[in-house]
Design a protein around this motif. Structure first.
Motif, PDB file in Angstrom:
ATOM      1  N   PHE A 193       0.832  -1.214   0.000  1.00  0.00           N
ATOM      2  CA  PHE A 193       0.000   0.000   0.000  1.00  0.00           C
ATOM      3  C   PHE A 193       0.855   1.248   0.000  1.00  0.00           C
ATOM      4  O   PHE A 193       0.570   2.207  -0.716  1.00  0.00           O
ATOM      5  CB  PHE A 193      -0.945   0.007   1.209  1.00  0.00           C
ATOM      6  CG  PHE A 193      -2.186  -0.801   0.967  1.00  0.00           C
ATOM      7  CD1 PHE A 193      -3.135  -0.348   0.058  1.00  0.00           C
ATOM      8  CD2 PHE A 193      -2.416  -1.996   1.635  1.00  0.00           C
ATOM      9  CE1 PHE A 193      -4.284  -1.087  -0.185  1.00  0.00           C
ATOM     10  CE2 PHE A 193      -3.553  -2.737   1.399  1.00  0.00           C
ATOM     11  CZ  PHE A 193      -4.498  -2.287   0.489  1.00  0.00           C
ATOM     12  N   ASN A 199       2.236   1.644  -3.467  1.00  0.00           N
ATOM     13  CA  ASN A 199       1.190   2.002  -4.422  1.00  0.00           C
ATOM     14  C   ASN A 199       0.688   3.427  -4.241  1.00  0.00           C
ATOM     15  O   ASN A 199       0.527   4.165  -5.215  1.00  0.00           O
ATOM     16  CB  ASN A 199       0.016   1.036  -4.311  1.00  0.00           C
ATOM     17  CG  ASN A 199       0.296  -0.242  -5.090  1.00  0.00           C
ATOM     18  OD1 ASN A 199       0.820  -0.191  -6.201  1.00  0.00           O
ATOM     19  ND2 ASN A 199      -0.023  -1.374  -4.493  1.00  0.00           N
ATOM     20  N   PHE A 200       0.453   3.795  -2.994  1.00  0.00           N
ATOM     21  CA  PHE A 200      -0.024   5.170  -2.750  1.00  0.00           C
ATOM     22  C   PHE A 200       1.050   6.188  -3.089  1.00  0.00           C
ATOM     23  O   PHE A 200       0.752   7.293  -3.555  1.00  0.00           O
ATOM     24  CB  PHE A 200      -0.505   5.336  -1.296  1.00  0.00           C
ATOM     25  CG  PHE A 200      -1.903   4.820  -1.081  1.00  0.00           C
ATOM     26  CD1 PHE A 200      -2.989   5.401  -1.758  1.00  0.00           C
ATOM     27  CD2 PHE A 200      -2.161   3.755  -0.226  1.00  0.00           C
ATOM     28  CE1 PHE A 200      -4.285   4.922  -1.568  1.00  0.00           C
ATOM     29  CE2 PHE A 200      -3.443   3.280  -0.040  1.00  0.00           C
ATOM     30  CZ  PHE A 200      -4.502   3.860  -0.716  1.00  0.00           C
ATOM     31  N   VAL A 242       1.004   6.365  -6.978  1.00  0.00           N
ATOM     32  CA  VAL A 242      -0.176   7.051  -7.493  1.00  0.00           C
ATOM     33  C   VAL A 242      -0.120   8.540  -7.149  1.00  0.00           C
ATOM     34  O   VAL A 242      -0.581   9.383  -7.912  1.00  0.00           O
ATOM     35  CB  VAL A 242      -1.459   6.357  -6.978  1.00  0.00           C
ATOM     36  CG1 VAL A 242      -1.929   6.924  -5.658  1.00  0.00           C
ATOM     37  CG2 VAL A 242      -2.577   6.439  -8.018  1.00  0.00           C
ATOM     38  N   LEU A 260      -0.381  11.803  -9.476  1.00  0.00           N
ATOM     39  CA  LEU A 260      -1.262  12.946  -9.166  1.00  0.00           C
ATOM     40  C   LEU A 260      -0.492  14.257  -9.248  1.00  0.00           C
ATOM     41  O   LEU A 260      -0.998  15.263  -9.762  1.00  0.00           O
ATOM     42  CB  LEU A 260      -1.863  12.782  -7.763  1.00  0.00           C
ATOM     43  CG  LEU A 260      -2.868  11.642  -7.565  1.00  0.00           C
ATOM     44  CD1 LEU A 260      -3.398  11.646  -6.126  1.00  0.00           C
ATOM     45  CD2 LEU A 260      -4.032  11.773  -8.542  1.00  0.00           C
ATOM     46  N   ASP A 272      -6.876  14.509  -2.861  1.00  0.00           N
ATOM     47  CA  ASP A 272      -6.457  13.105  -2.997  1.00  0.00           C
ATOM     48  C   ASP A 272      -5.025  12.903  -2.493  1.00  0.00           C
ATOM     49  O   ASP A 272      -4.713  11.910  -1.830  1.00  0.00           O
ATOM     50  CB  ASP A 272      -6.544  12.656  -4.466  1.00  0.00           C
ATOM     51  CG  ASP A 272      -7.985  12.344  -4.874  1.00  0.00           C
ATOM     52  OD1 ASP A 272      -8.843  12.305  -3.959  1.00  0.00           O
ATOM     53  OD2 ASP A 272      -8.254  12.156  -6.074  1.00  0.00           O
ATOM     54  N   LYS A 325      -2.807   7.832   4.071  1.00  0.00           N
ATOM     55  CA  LYS A 325      -2.816   6.365   3.910  1.00  0.00           C
ATOM     56  C   LYS A 325      -1.397   5.790   3.990  1.00  0.00           C
ATOM     57  O   LYS A 325      -1.169   4.745   4.602  1.00  0.00           O
ATOM     58  CB  LYS A 325      -3.440   5.979   2.559  1.00  0.00           C
ATOM     59  CG  LYS A 325      -4.927   6.149   2.542  1.00  0.00           C
ATOM     60  CD  LYS A 325      -5.586   5.064   3.395  1.00  0.00           C
ATOM     61  CE  LYS A 325      -7.024   5.441   3.710  1.00  0.00           C
ATOM     62  NZ  LYS A 325      -7.564   4.607   4.788  1.00  0.00           N
ATOM     63  N   HIS A 372      -0.318   2.979   6.732  1.00  0.00           N
ATOM     64  CA  HIS A 372       0.199   1.643   6.421  1.00  0.00           C
ATOM     65  C   HIS A 372       1.643   1.486   6.884  1.00  0.00           C
ATOM     66  O   HIS A 372       2.069   0.398   7.288  1.00  0.00           O
ATOM     67  CB  HIS A 372       0.050   1.342   4.928  1.00  0.00           C
ATOM     68  CG  HIS A 372      -1.378   1.056   4.547  1.00  0.00           C
ATOM     69  ND1 HIS A 372      -1.986  -0.132   4.821  1.00  0.00           N
ATOM     70  CD2 HIS A 372      -2.328   1.853   3.961  1.00  0.00           C
ATOM     71  CE1 HIS A 372      -3.245  -0.089   4.410  1.00  0.00           C
ATOM     72  NE2 HIS A 372      -3.482   1.123   3.885  1.00  0.00           N
ATOM     73  N   ASP A 374      -8.669  -0.496   1.661  1.00  0.00           N
ATOM     74  CA  ASP A 374      -7.926   0.550   0.963  1.00  0.00           C
ATOM     75  C   ASP A 374      -7.665   0.232  -0.508  1.00  0.00           C
ATOM     76  O   ASP A 374      -7.262   1.109  -1.272  1.00  0.00           O
ATOM     77  CB  ASP A 374      -6.593   0.822   1.670  1.00  0.00           C
ATOM     78  CG  ASP A 374      -6.811   1.681   2.907  1.00  0.00           C
ATOM     79  OD1 ASP A 374      -7.938   2.210   3.068  1.00  0.00           O
ATOM     80  OD2 ASP A 374      -5.872   1.818   3.714  1.00  0.00           O
ATOM     81  N   VAL A 375      -7.926  -1.023  -0.879  1.00  0.00           N
ATOM     82  CA  VAL A 375      -7.763  -1.421  -2.275  1.00  0.00           C
ATOM     83  C   VAL A 375      -8.677  -0.573  -3.172  1.00  0.00           C
ATOM     84  O   VAL A 375      -8.297  -0.168  -4.275  1.00  0.00           O
ATOM     85  CB  VAL A 375      -8.081  -2.923  -2.441  1.00  0.00           C
ATOM     86  CG1 VAL A 375      -8.292  -3.286  -3.901  1.00  0.00           C
ATOM     87  CG2 VAL A 375      -6.938  -3.753  -1.857  1.00  0.00           C
ATOM     88  N   LEU A 411      -9.670   2.551  -2.758  1.00  0.00           N
ATOM     89  CA  LEU A 411      -9.073   3.875  -2.935  1.00  0.00           C
ATOM     90  C   LEU A 411      -7.954   3.823  -3.979  1.00  0.00           C
ATOM     91  O   LEU A 411      -7.863   4.685  -4.869  1.00  0.00           O
ATOM     92  CB  LEU A 411      -8.521   4.321  -1.581  1.00  0.00           C
ATOM     93  CG  LEU A 411      -8.340   5.803  -1.359  1.00  0.00           C
ATOM     94  CD1 LEU A 411      -9.700   6.500  -1.366  1.00  0.00           C
ATOM     95  CD2 LEU A 411      -7.637   6.029  -0.038  1.00  0.00           C
ATOM     96  N   LEU A 412      -7.152   2.768  -3.828  1.00  0.00           N
ATOM     97  CA  LEU A 412      -6.018   2.609  -4.721  1.00  0.00           C
ATOM     98  C   LEU A 412      -6.471   2.461  -6.188  1.00  0.00           C
ATOM     99  O   LEU A 412      -5.978   3.156  -7.079  1.00  0.00           O
ATOM    100  CB  LEU A 412      -5.236   1.371  -4.287  1.00  0.00           C
ATOM    101  CG  LEU A 412      -3.803   1.248  -4.771  1.00  0.00           C
ATOM    102  CD1 LEU A 412      -2.985   2.438  -4.288  1.00  0.00           C
ATOM    103  CD2 LEU A 412      -3.209  -0.058  -4.256  1.00  0.00           C
ATOM    104  N   GLN A 471      -7.891   5.623  -7.704  1.00  0.00           N
ATOM    105  CA  GLN A 471      -6.897   6.636  -8.104  1.00  0.00           C
ATOM    106  C   GLN A 471      -6.062   6.178  -9.279  1.00  0.00           C
ATOM    107  O   GLN A 471      -5.726   6.952 -10.177  1.00  0.00           O
ATOM    108  CB  GLN A 471      -6.009   6.954  -6.902  1.00  0.00           C
ATOM    109  CG  GLN A 471      -6.770   7.730  -5.847  1.00  0.00           C
ATOM    110  CD  GLN A 471      -5.841   8.395  -4.867  1.00  0.00           C
ATOM    111  OE1 GLN A 471      -4.633   8.461  -5.080  1.00  0.00           O
ATOM    112  NE2 GLN A 471      -6.420   8.902  -3.791  1.00  0.00           N
TER     113      GLN A 471
END
Lengths: 477, 127
Positions: A245, A248-249, A252, A256, A280, A287, A291, B11-12, B14-15, B18
């Motif tokens: 996570f 990935n965040f 992403v 953004l 976002d 997030k 995590h 949270d998947v 949200l991922l 996006q």
């Protein structure tokens, strides 16, 4: 013949009147007295030299008789003087041993005859005569003196015998005393010996105990490590997920930012889109942080688990602790058996107060209970019963002054006979090599001794098993 | 193209939203989310013939992704049968073979390479 007879008769009469025969009689009497006294003092130890004196008593009498016979001189006073002399010798001998009671009695026995003889001799020698009344007493004394002497002699002999008996008794007593002393000495020696043996044994036991304690510590540590080993796969999975996570965040968010920059560079920027992108981004950063924290907390938990317990209590959220270890245990088993699946149910009491516990220790307890629960449902599942849904649930609640954590599974259950033994060290129903048999024993120690709580089990074979950890509630300060 | 994502991690959602924001905005993809196998089956029954592709995690409490796959492939669902793509952290061959045997259309290993996934999805969407 007649002349001859008369001659002998005259000779006899002559000798009768011309020799002191009574001196010989007195010698006989003196020897009788000497023998009596000797028999009284028979033991040489009383007075060895007195023997010669007493045995020689006859000598002066016989010599006196011989001399006076040769001189044809007769005098009855010789015999009386000689008698007085024998009393004197005997009295002197007895006086020497007066501390010997029969001798003292004998002294008294001859006192009266000696006194009488003394008075008699004095009277005759000096030619004095007592007046009538006194003379009468003296005559009475002379009559009772002989029976008195023999009577008192009897008493003396009796005393001698009783003294001898007393001595024998004393000797026996002394022998017994020495025997007892010897026995006591022997006992003393035995006690000393036994004490030495016991002391040695005690020190050997002490050493053995110390070794056992060390071994116990080592076992506890290896049990921790063993359970950690079981967890490794679960932990890897649990860390991998939050890390994915985070990555990935982060990725992403980069996209953004690129989009946001493009929007800003555009001649006609869409302000609402910009605001959305920023919102976002902010959300994603939250997030990422969440995590990251999750992964960190798992690592912390793992370290706490493997560390030697510091025994420090801290206010702990039991719901979070239970949830964390439930997941770890589940994924640990999943890593080993990929076909395994179970329904996890949690029923956490809202507003559960913080409880002061040693988190690493209590975590180990929960991990053990969960691992056992999953093991039980897995075993039942392998029996291949249709429609069986393996379920492990954990519930928390506050009950008065206590907080309760219940771990329940619908697995194979525990037979009643086994329930009594499950908290004993080294008891395990798992095949050798699969379990140390220390898990529940340590869990019990941690809950009961470490936290003053209780760990109980309720089970029905083939239906369910439910463990209840009850901890006294302490408001976190 | 309607895609159902099944994962126990909330949270998947949200991922995915996006990662595929442009595709979602353009209407190219439409995502729905379920947090367990059971929930996914219910969704499929409630929304017949809508879902083209299922993207499912394997390790989930309760019904696992493989069980969901078996249900999807064997249960009488209204046509057309959806494609199933498995997503898992445990990329061992045993799991892979099992998934393939049950009729999985693809098998992806976490962490997900979203660029590759997007490519695959677009390929599916255009064919």
């Amino acid at each position: 013949m007649n002349d001859d007879a008369r001659h002998w008769k005259d000779l006899a009469l002559y000798w009768k009147t011309h020799a002191n025969w009574d001196l010989l009689i007195a010698a006989g009497f003196g020897m009788l007295l000497a023998i009596l006294v000797r028999s009284l003092l028979d033991r040489p130890r009383h007075l060895p030299r007195a023997r010669a004196w007493l045995l020689g008593l006859w000598v002066p009498a016989v010599v006196g008789f011989g001399l006076t016979a040769a001189l044809h001189y007769q005098n009855p006073l010789f015999a009386k003087w000689y008698q007085l002399f024998t009393y004197g010798v005997v009295a002197a001998v007895l006086w020497r041993v007066r501390h010997y009671r029969p001798a003292a009695t004998m002294l008294w026995a001859i006192a009266l005859p000696a006194l009488f003889r003394g008075l008699d001799v004095g009277q005759k020698t000096l030619g004095i005569h007592f007046i009538g009344a006194v003379d009468g007493y003296v005559k009475v004394v002379s009559k009772i003196s002989a029976p008195l002497l023999f009577g008192l002699y009897g008493v003396a002999m009796y005393q001698k015998q009783s003294l001898a008996k007393e001595q024998v008794r004393r000797a026996e007593e002394e022998r017994q005393r020495q025997l007892t002393a010897a026995r006591n000495a022997e006992l003393e020696r035995l006690v000393t010996e036994r004490t030495a043996t016991l002391t040695q044994q005690a020190s050997e036991l002490q050493t053995a105990l110390a070794e056992l304690r060390t071994t116990q510590q080592q076992l506890i540590q290896s049990e921790k490590m063993a359970s950690l080993g079981e967890l490794t796969a679960g932990i890897a999975h649990e860390i991998q997920n939050p890390l994915n996570f985070v990555n990935n965040f982060a990725d992403v968010s980069t996209e953004l930012v690129v989009e946001l920059e493009a929007e800003q560079a555009s001649p006609t920027p869409d302000l609402s889109l910009e605001a959305e992108l920023l919102a976002d981004l902010r959300h994603n950063l939250t997030k990422i942080n969440q995590h990251g924290q999750r992964a960190a907390s798992i690592v912390r938990g793992m370290l706490a688990h493997s560390r030697q317990s510091t025994g420090e209590r801290q206010p702990t959220e039991l719901n979070a602790l239970a949830d964390e270890y439930l997941r770890l245990a589940y994924h640990g088993l999943r890593a080993k058996d990929k076909t395994f699946n179970a329904t996890l149910k949690t029923d956490f009491a809202a507003l559960l107060p913080l409880v002061s516990v040693v988190p690493g220790d209590l975590g180990r307890v929960l991990l053990n209970l969960f691992t056992n629960a999953f093991y039980a449902v897995q075993k039942r599942q392998q029996c291949g019963v249709a429609g069986y849904v393996p379920t492990v649930s954990v519930a928390t609640r506050r009950d008065g002054d206590e907080v309760e954590i219940r771990v329940r599974d619908n697995g194979t259950g525990i037979p009643e006979a086994v329930q009594a033994k499950i908290f004993q060290p080294f008891f395990t129903t798992k095949p050798s090599g699969e379990g140390t048999g220390l898990g529940l024993s340590l869990a019990h120690d941690i809950v009961v001794q470490g936290h003053g709580g209780t760990l109980t089990v309720e089970s029905q074979e083939g239906e369910f098993t439910e463990f209840a950890v009850r901890l006294p509630f302490r408001a976190a300060g | 193209m309607k895609i159902l994502v099944v994962d126990d991690e909330p949270d998947v959602r949200l991922l995915f939203e996006q990662r595929f924001r442009r595709e979602i905005r353009s209407g190219e993809f439409e995502f729905s989310f379920s947090y367990s196998g059971e929930e996914a089956l219910t969704f499929l029954r409630d929304h017949p013939s809508e879902v083209v592709l299922i993207l499912s995690d394997i390790n989930m409490p309760g019904m696992s992704g493989l069980e969901l796959l078996r249900h999807v492939k064997t249960d009488p669902l209204p046509p057309p049968p959806p494609l199933v793509m498995m997503l898992t952290a445990y990329g061992d061959t045993a799991t892979h073979d099992q998934a393939m045997q049950l009729g999985a259309n693809d098998f992806l290993i976490k962490p997900v390479d979203f660029a590759a996934l997007k490519q695959k999805l677009q390929t599916i969407a255009t064919t």
